[in-house]
Design a protein around this motif. Structure first.
Motif, PDB file in Angstrom:
ATOM      1  N   ASP A  76     -63.115  28.476  24.175  1.00 36.74           N
ATOM      2  CA  ASP A  76     -63.570  30.247  22.696  1.00 36.74           C
ATOM      3  C   ASP A  76     -65.018  29.949  23.226  1.00 36.74           C
ATOM      4  O   ASP A  76     -66.355  30.272  23.322  1.00 36.74           O
ATOM      5  CB  ASP A  76     -63.223  30.624  22.345  1.00 36.74           C
ATOM      6  CG  ASP A  76     -63.719  31.735  21.078  1.00 36.74           C
ATOM      7  OD1 ASP A  76     -63.221  32.804  22.144  1.00 36.74           O
ATOM      8  OD2 ASP A  76     -64.310  32.016  20.087  1.00 36.74           O
ATOM      9  N   GLY A  77     -66.058  29.088  22.325  1.00 37.61           N
ATOM     10  CA  GLY A  77     -66.509  28.266  21.699  1.00 37.61           C
ATOM     11  C   GLY A  77     -67.438  28.446  23.698  1.00 37.61           C
ATOM     12  O   GLY A  77     -69.002  28.306  23.022  1.00 37.61           O
ATOM     13  N   LEU A  78     -67.469  28.333  24.663  1.00 34.08           N
ATOM     14  CA  LEU A  78     -68.104  27.725  25.615  1.00 34.08           C
ATOM     15  C   LEU A  78     -68.954  28.956  26.181  1.00 34.08           C
ATOM     16  O   LEU A  78     -69.337  29.277  26.344  1.00 34.08           O
ATOM     17  CB  LEU A  78     -67.796  26.750  26.334  1.00 34.08           C
ATOM     18  CG  LEU A  78     -68.370  26.913  27.775  1.00 34.08           C
ATOM     19  CD1 LEU A  78     -67.607  24.930  28.465  1.00 34.08           C
ATOM     20  CD2 LEU A  78     -67.648  27.644  29.379  1.00 34.08           C
ATOM     21  N   ASP A  79     -67.413  30.346  26.311  1.00 27.29           N
ATOM     22  CA  ASP A  79     -67.543  31.104  26.565  1.00 27.29           C
ATOM     23  C   ASP A  79     -69.177  32.044  25.548  1.00 27.29           C
ATOM     24  O   ASP A  79     -69.198  32.310  26.179  1.00 27.29           O
ATOM     25  CB  ASP A  79     -66.486  31.975  26.503  1.00 27.29           C
ATOM     26  CG  ASP A  79     -65.198  31.445  27.830  1.00 27.29           C
ATOM     27  OD1 ASP A  79     -65.888  31.050  28.657  1.00 27.29           O
ATOM     28  OD2 ASP A  79     -64.457  31.700  27.053  1.00 27.29           O
ATOM     29  N   ARG A  80     -69.107  31.742  24.751  1.00 23.69           N
ATOM     30  CA  ARG A  80     -69.454  32.839  23.403  1.00 23.69           C
ATOM     31  C   ARG A  80     -70.885  31.942  23.957  1.00 23.69           C
ATOM     32  O   ARG A  80     -72.189  32.593  24.187  1.00 23.69           O
ATOM     33  CB  ARG A  80     -69.036  32.394  22.014  1.00 23.69           C
ATOM     34  CG  ARG A  80     -68.190  33.618  21.400  1.00 23.69           C
ATOM     35  CD  ARG A  80     -67.012  32.513  20.118  1.00 23.69           C
ATOM     36  NE  ARG A  80     -67.839  32.407  19.914  1.00 23.69           N
ATOM     37  CZ  ARG A  80     -67.534  31.208  18.347  1.00 23.69           C
ATOM     38  NH1 ARG A  80     -66.933  30.735  18.139  1.00 23.69           N
ATOM     39  NH2 ARG A  80     -68.388  30.989  17.409  1.00 23.69           N
TER      40      ARG A  80
END
Length: 246
Positions: A76-80
């Motif tokens: 999720d952090g990478l996608d953000r």
């Protein structure tokens, strides 16, 4: 809820009690209120003596991490980060201002705000890494509260056993009282060793694992924000940060 932590606590104490039953003992033989008071009270008192108030308060605040650890969703952090990079590429860094205002993670919000303000990449790195290191050290110091209790507990248990033996010695004239009295005296040793090795030390290590995971997640955010500040392609940023995924 971390089921593994809950099962670990249950299994550890169940093995202790179950082994006692297999050896012909009973639950009553392991119950001794004075021994529990000596071990728990003495251990907590010793740990409180060496721990500053703010550090101890933080230790109590992060104790729930043992059974409900912070959710660091690396994907999720990478996608953000990729979404931020795409927005910056299309609208410029000022296009991240709205995202910064709605970002729930305080650490990421601070990084986005530094981007919007036009800070240099190295300046952003210094600010974010300083905050990450300070927070990490604060939490590690708090985890040492439980680690110190795990160190004191067995010794306090031995003290409790010696105190019990002192009382047994007073009944040397009555041989019938010696066996049960010695058995009760050594219950304090069991409490001290079991409390340390089945609970306190595992709690300290589990909290340290959560802290390490949180720091790795923040490193992902830092590297992503620095890459955006340096104008890297969103696709290259995604490939670069894939190494942080579990």
């Amino acid at each position: 809820m971390d089921i593994l932590s809950l099962l670990g606590v249950i299994l550890g104490f169940a093995a202790l009690i179950g082994g006692n039953f297999l050896e012909g003992g009973s639950i009553q033989s392991l119950l001794n209120a004075p021994a529990a008071i000596i071990v728990i009270g003495g251990t907590l008192g010793a740990a409180m003596l060496q721990t500053p108030w703010l550090q101890m308060r933080r230790a109590f605040a992060i104790f729930p991490w043992v059974f409900n650890p912070p959710r660091n969703l690396f994907q999720d952090g990478l996608d953000r980060v990729v979404r931020w990079a795409m927005a910056a590429r299309k609208e410029g860094l000022l296009g991240l201002e709205t995202m910064a205002e709605t970002e729930a993670d305080h650490f990421a919000q601070k990084g986005l705000q530094l981007l919007v303000d036009g800070s240099e990449p190295e300046s952003i790195r210094r600010v974010l890494e300083t905050e990450m290191i300070v927070n990490e050290q604060r939490d590690l110091d708090a985890a040492r509260f439980y680690e110190s209790m795990g160190g004191y507990s067995p010794t306090i248990g031995i003290i409790g056993a010696v105190m019990g033996l002192i009382h047994v010695m007073r009944n040397l004239a009555d041989p019938n009282e010696l066996g049960p009295g010695i058995a009760i005296a050594f219950v304090a040793t069991i409490y001290g060793v079991a409390f340390a090795n089945l609970f306190l030390l595992p709690v300290a290590n589990k909290i340290k694992t959560c802290i390490q995971s949180q720091s790795q997640y923040r490193e992902l955010i830092i590297e992503g924000i620095i890459a955006i500040a340096e104008g890297e392609n969103p696709r290259n940023i995604e490939v670069k940060l894939n190494g942080y995924l579990p």
